[in-house]
Design an enzyme around this catalytic site. Structure first.
Site, PDB file in Angstrom:
ATOM      1  CB  SER A 193      38.570  66.338  42.110  1.00  0.00           C
ATOM      2  OG  SER A 193      39.278  64.996  41.703  1.00  0.00           O
ATOM      3  CD  GLU A 194      42.745  63.576  45.726  1.00  0.00           C
ATOM      4  OE1 GLU A 194      41.434  63.753  45.792  1.00  0.00           O
ATOM      5  OE2 GLU A 194      43.062  62.459  45.860  1.00  0.00           O
TER       6      GLU A 194
END
Lengths: 218, 231
Positions: free
Chosen positions: A46-47
């Site tokens: 998840s960035e």
């Protein structure tokens, strides 16, 4: 029958390989997490700063400090790691993330993608999409074949402002799986009961159809 | 130590109108709630805000927007704020949208003392307009400059009286990067501990980067998208 969004996600999950680090975008791409084959080790990034994203928390166990890039409450898994946003995009830029799945408003036959702005109508921003498409080795777009007006989203050239150029390798829509190479959409598979004619009709860009096109099996 | 302040009002007292301020957080996760509240109370105007998002209508940076305290936003995604969109479309607010990784790395560059970076994000798009393009090993990259910010407002989980910081979970996000990047970094922490209580191995941001620190209070920690599964 055209695929529903769950089947699109299920089909994309077949592209996963053991040991892959994968970034899933918001919407249909997020659903891919539900179809990771049993026994296969896939780590979700998840960035906003997490590797090893787990499922949504049980009711009452949500934590405001633990969210995904869609701002949803999530959990970690054994082996998870947190990091800052620069490192997050560092691992994306340096090619450590094996697969990126994201949505799109338009894709061109050269692999250009537009998914962040409709001039005069919607200006939400690109978030991490431009970084992801500029660097990911393998990008799959999950989207509907046509827009709500029935117009093809697979075009000779994108009409909307671009997110990235020549980056999309594969598209999975409710009608078909297509690969992009040599300036054309190559039809690989069709949804059960969907004809090649229908796919041709709904693909505005150059479409290459070679031999018998197999139906997807669910 | 001189770094310690009693509260946000004191720590932010000298921020003048027209400042460029970095604000940590991703969505509403890890935002400097106390610092934002103090800016609202103080009424500081003409701000240039560097922050990944712009809050929501009634929380986070949205509170500053509502009071028309922001002249310009530099962000990657501003989707959850109707007032923001209204001010943008009416021309009241100047907005620079930049890719999220570029935003993070321009903070990082400032903290590492590097004037610029090259990134492939935005090549061939409107983000590249007017920017220098360089080809390395057959691939094009954009030259992007390090940010130059007057203040950074960051939020950490724990901090000590020397300014060492530890962040929690995904509330880390842009906070350690912005903490390194500004001329004056003001850290608010949920728990301020005496020096020596933090394990040096666990420190994310070294105190050298933090000029002011205070223990925040009444954290709301609002959740934007509550998603749960049944027990």
């Amino acid at each position: 029958m055209a695929l529903d969004k769950f089947q699109i996600a299920q089909r994309i999950a077949r592209e996963l390989q053991d040991g892959f680090y994968v970034n899933l975008g918001i919407g249909i791409p997020t659903l891919v997490a539900n179809y990771i084959p049993e026994g296969m080790e896939v780590v979700l990034q998840s960035e906003n700063g997490l590797l090893g994203m787990g499922p949504f928390p049980e009711e009452g166990k949500e934590d405001a400090d633990l969210i995904n890039a869609g701002k949803q409450t999530i959990t970690t898994l054994p082996g998870s790691a947190f990091f800052d946003s620069a490192m997050s995009f560092g691992m994306i830029r340096s090619g450590k993330i094996n697969l990126t799945v994201l949505g799109a408003m338009e894709v061109s036959q050269d692999g250009d993608i537009a998914n962040w702005k409709i001039p005069g109508k919607m200006v939400k921003g690109m978030g991490g999409a431009m970084d992801l498409v500029a660097s990911a080795k393998n990008i799959i777009v999950a989207m509907m074949h046509t827009n709500p007006k029935g117009e093809s989203k697979l075009l000779p050239e994108c009409s909307l402002p671009l997110t990235g150029k020549r980056c999309v390798k594969k598209i999975v829509t409710e009608l078909a799986v297509l690969e992009i190479k040599d300036g054309a959409f190559h039809l690989l598979e069709r949804a059960p009961g969907v004809s090649v004619e229908e796919i041709k009709e709904k693909t505005a860009g150059k479409l290459t159809v070679e031999g018998q096109i197999p139906e997807m099996i669910f | 130590m001189k770094k310690i302040f009693d509260n946000a009002e004191q720590a932010l007292a000298d921020i003048p109108d027209g400042s460029t301020i970095m604000l940590g957080g991703f969505g509403l996760c890890g935002i400097p709630e106390n610092g934002i509240a103090a800016l609202v109370k103080k009424g500081t105007k003409e701000l240039t805000c560097i922050s990944n998002n712009a809050g929501v209508d009634d929380f986070g940076i949205g509170l500053l927007l509502k009071q028309h305290q922001v002249k310009k936003m530099i962000s990657s995604y501003v989707g959850e704020n109707a007032e923001f969109e209204r001010q943008l479309l009416s021309g009241e607010l100047e907005v620079e949208l930049i890719p999220q990784g570029t935003l993070a790395t321009r903070c990082m560059a400032a903290g590492y003392g590097m004037p610029a970076i090259f990134t492939p994000a935005g090549v061939g798009t409107e983000v590249a307009e007017g920017k220098e393009v360089r080809n390395f090993n057959g691939k094009d990259y954009l030259l992007e400059y390090a940010f130059d910010a007057d203040f950074a407002l960051v939020k950490a989980w724990k901090g000590d009286t020397q300014g060492n910081l530890i962040f929690k979970d995904t509330a880390r996000n842009f906070n350690p990067l912005m903490a390194m990047a500004a001329k004056i970094t003001i850290a608010e922490v949920e728990e301020l501990v005496p020096v020596g209580e933090l394990d040096p191995n666990q420190v994310h941001t070294a105190g050298v980067y933090v000029q002011r620190i205070f223990e925040g209070k009444n954290y709301e920690k609002r959740i934007e998208q509550l998603t749960v599964r049944k027990k």
